[in-house]
Every structure is written in C-alpha cells, then in structure tokens.
Design a protein around this motif. Structure first.
Motif, PDB file in Angstrom:
ATOM      1  N   ILE A  79      61.778  57.871  40.519  1.00 47.76           N
ATOM      2  CA  ILE A  79      61.012  59.105  40.748  1.00 47.76           C
ATOM      3  C   ILE A  79      59.521  58.821  40.612  1.00 47.76           C
ATOM      4  O   ILE A  79      58.702  59.350  41.375  1.00 47.76           O
ATOM      5  N   THR A  80      59.157  57.957  39.677  1.00 42.64           N
ATOM      6  CA  THR A  80      57.753  57.568  39.531  1.00 42.64           C
ATOM      7  C   THR A  80      57.270  56.839  40.775  1.00 42.64           C
ATOM      8  O   THR A  80      56.160  57.088  41.257  1.00 42.64           O
ATOM      9  N   ASN A  81      58.098  55.959  41.319  1.00 42.17           N
ATOM     10  CA  ASN A  81      57.745  55.268  42.568  1.00 42.17           C
ATOM     11  C   ASN A  81      57.608  56.254  43.723  1.00 42.17           C
ATOM     12  O   ASN A  81      56.736  56.099  44.577  1.00 42.17           O
ATOM     13  N   LEU A  82      58.473  57.260  43.749  1.00 39.56           N
ATOM     14  CA  LEU A  82      58.386  58.288  44.785  1.00 39.56           C
ATOM     15  C   LEU A  82      57.069  59.046  44.674  1.00 39.56           C
ATOM     16  O   LEU A  82      56.400  59.302  45.676  1.00 39.56           O
ATOM     17  N   ARG A  83      56.677  59.386  43.472  1.00 44.56           N
ATOM     18  CA  ARG A  83      55.400  60.097  43.280  1.00 44.56           C
ATOM     19  C   ARG A  83      54.234  59.265  43.806  1.00 44.56           C
ATOM     20  O   ARG A  83      53.318  59.787  44.424  1.00 44.56           O
ATOM     21  N   ARG A  84      54.266  57.963  43.575  1.00 45.22           N
ATOM     22  CA  ARG A  84      53.207  57.084  44.091  1.00 45.22           C
ATOM     23  C   ARG A  84      53.240  57.027  45.617  1.00 45.22           C
ATOM     24  O   ARG A  84      52.203  56.992  46.265  1.00 45.22           O
ATOM     25  N   ALA A  85      54.452  57.002  46.182  1.00 43.23           N
ATOM     26  CA  ALA A  85      54.602  56.890  47.639  1.00 43.23           C
ATOM     27  C   ALA A  85      54.110  58.143  48.359  1.00 43.23           C
ATOM     28  O   ALA A  85      53.708  58.068  49.520  1.00 43.23           O
ATOM     29  N   GLY A 134      56.267  59.606  53.443  1.00 41.86           N
ATOM     30  CA  GLY A 134      56.602  59.032  52.143  1.00 41.86           C
ATOM     31  C   GLY A 134      58.009  59.407  51.708  1.00 41.86           C
ATOM     32  O   GLY A 134      58.768  58.566  51.213  1.00 41.86           O
ATOM     33  N   LEU A 135      58.364  60.684  51.900  1.00 44.26           N
ATOM     34  CA  LEU A 135      59.720  61.128  51.552  1.00 44.26           C
ATOM     35  C   LEU A 135      60.772  60.445  52.431  1.00 44.26           C
ATOM     36  O   LEU A 135      61.807  59.992  51.934  1.00 44.26           O
ATOM     37  N   ARG A 136      60.512  60.373  53.735  1.00 47.46           N
ATOM     38  CA  ARG A 136      61.463  59.748  54.659  1.00 47.46           C
ATOM     39  C   ARG A 136      61.678  58.276  54.304  1.00 47.46           C
ATOM     40  O   ARG A 136      62.811  57.804  54.221  1.00 47.46           O
ATOM     41  N   ASP A 137      60.589  57.550  54.089  1.00 47.25           N
ATOM     42  CA  ASP A 137      60.694  56.122  53.781  1.00 47.25           C
ATOM     43  C   ASP A 137      61.403  55.893  52.455  1.00 47.25           C
ATOM     44  O   ASP A 137      62.220  54.975  52.323  1.00 47.25           O
ATOM     45  N   PHE A 138      61.094  56.724  51.461  1.00 43.35           N
ATOM     46  CA  PHE A 138      61.741  56.580  50.160  1.00 43.35           C
ATOM     47  C   PHE A 138      63.229  56.903  50.275  1.00 43.35           C
ATOM     48  O   PHE A 138      64.070  56.226  49.676  1.00 43.35           O
ATOM     49  N   ALA A 139      63.575  57.935  51.057  1.00 42.30           N
ATOM     50  CA  ALA A 139      64.982  58.320  51.224  1.00 42.30           C
ATOM     51  C   ALA A 139      65.768  57.232  51.957  1.00 42.30           C
ATOM     52  O   ALA A 139      66.965  57.062  51.713  1.00 42.30           O
ATOM     53  N   ARG A 140      65.112  56.496  52.848  1.00 40.77           N
ATOM     54  CA  ARG A 140      65.793  55.372  53.529  1.00 40.77           C
ATOM     55  C   ARG A 140      66.163  54.287  52.524  1.00 40.77           C
ATOM     56  O   ARG A 140      67.245  53.712  52.584  1.00 40.77           O
ATOM     57  N   ALA A 141      65.241  53.999  51.613  1.00 40.85           N
ATOM     58  CA  ALA A 141      65.488  52.957  50.617  1.00 40.85           C
ATOM     59  C   ALA A 141      66.384  53.458  49.483  1.00 40.85           C
ATOM     60  O   ALA A 141      67.075  52.654  48.854  1.00 40.85           O
TER      61      ALA A 141
END
Length: 175
Positions: free
Chosen positions: A36-42, A92-99
């Motif tokens: 979640i912290t990585n998502l916030r940065r992304a 950012g959300l799309r890329d994070f959701a892919r990973a």
C-alpha cells in the motif's frame, strides 16, 4: 450519539471529497502495508490514498454531495482522492493492479460524475494532459501553416507566370 473522533473523521473525509476533482474506490484485500505504501508512491504527489471506514466514508460522501460510491462501500475499501491530473493517478492504479492483482478498482468519480471501473481503465489509457495539449497545439500550428501556404500559392503562381512571360518576351525580342 456520535463520538467526537468520528465527527472529526467525517469532516476530514468530506474535505477530501470537496478538494478533489476525482476519486477512485478500490478494494485492497490481501495487500500488505508495504504494498500500500508503494501504491501511494506510484500515485504521485497530487493523490491521497486513504484506507477509510465504510460508514464514515458513506456519511462524508453524502455531506459532500458525492453519489458515485453509493452501495459500493463494503469490505476493505480505500479511496484515491485526486487533486491533480486524474490520468496520472489512473495510470498508477492500473500499473499497480497489473503487478498486484489483489487491488481491485471498483468505481470512480470524475468532476462530480460517477464512472465505472472500465472507465477508470480507459482514463488510464489516455495520454497525460501535457501531451494532449502539445498535440492540440501541433494541430493548430499545422492548420495555420497550411492556411498560410494556401494563401501564398496564388501569389507565387502569379509571380512565376509573370516571370515566364517576361523571359518569353525577352527571348522573342532577341530573335
């Protein structure tokens, strides 16, 4: 009787809704705190990703006049409040959701209008605002160049015709 900390939390969430021009509701079940912290940065500096209580969020959304998330606030929910470019946050959300397939985009709100998860994905597929503005400027400049050359064409054609006649007269006088 509501607790004072809940009243303060509702006010804070309401302020987040009012300050943002877009918001995306996600389900984060299965994500670790580090993820979640990585998502916030992304998501970038113009996006606040907050894990919130569903009942308080529902009350705050009603107070802010947001109807986009009615009936969808269940389970572990978090909202990305976007104050900047919504395309950047959606990417950012799309890329994070892919990973991280545990992140599920439920729905969103853009300029007060409810959008589906598919529309959030479509928003992510757009180019950034700066790129789109540059393309528009290029099209406008190209249109002006075409118009200028179109206006110059008859003049240059006339000059070439007059010059050819002059050379023809000079050639016939010499003969």
């Amino acid at each position: 009787m509501p607790k004072p900390r809940n009243i303060a939390a509702v006010k804070e969430i309401t302020a987040l809704f009012e300050a943002s021009n877009a918001a995306v509701l996600t389900e984060y079940r299965g994500l670790s705190v580090a993820q979640i912290t990585n998502l916030r940065r992304a998501l970038g500096p113009d996006t606040t990703y907050a894990v919130l209580k569903n009942t308080l969020t529902s009350i705050a959304a009603k107070e802010a006049g947001v109807t986009a998330f009615e009936g969808q606030l269940s389970g572990p929910s978090a909202i990305a409040f976007i104050t900047g470019d919504p395309v950047e946050a959606a990417k950012g959300l799309r890329d994070f959701a892919r990973a991280n397939p545990q992140l599920i985009v439920k729905s969103g709100m853009l300029d007060g209008r409810a959008i589906s998860a598919a529309e959030v994905t479509a928003l992510a597929d757009l180019e950034s605002r700066e790129v789109l503005l540059a393309k528009v400027a290029g099209v406008l400049k190209a249109s002006q160049s075409k118009a200028a050359s179109l206006f110059q064409a008859p003049l240059s054609k006339t000059v070439r015709t007059v010059e050819a006649l002059r050379e023809k007269q000079a050639g016939s006088e010499a003969a």
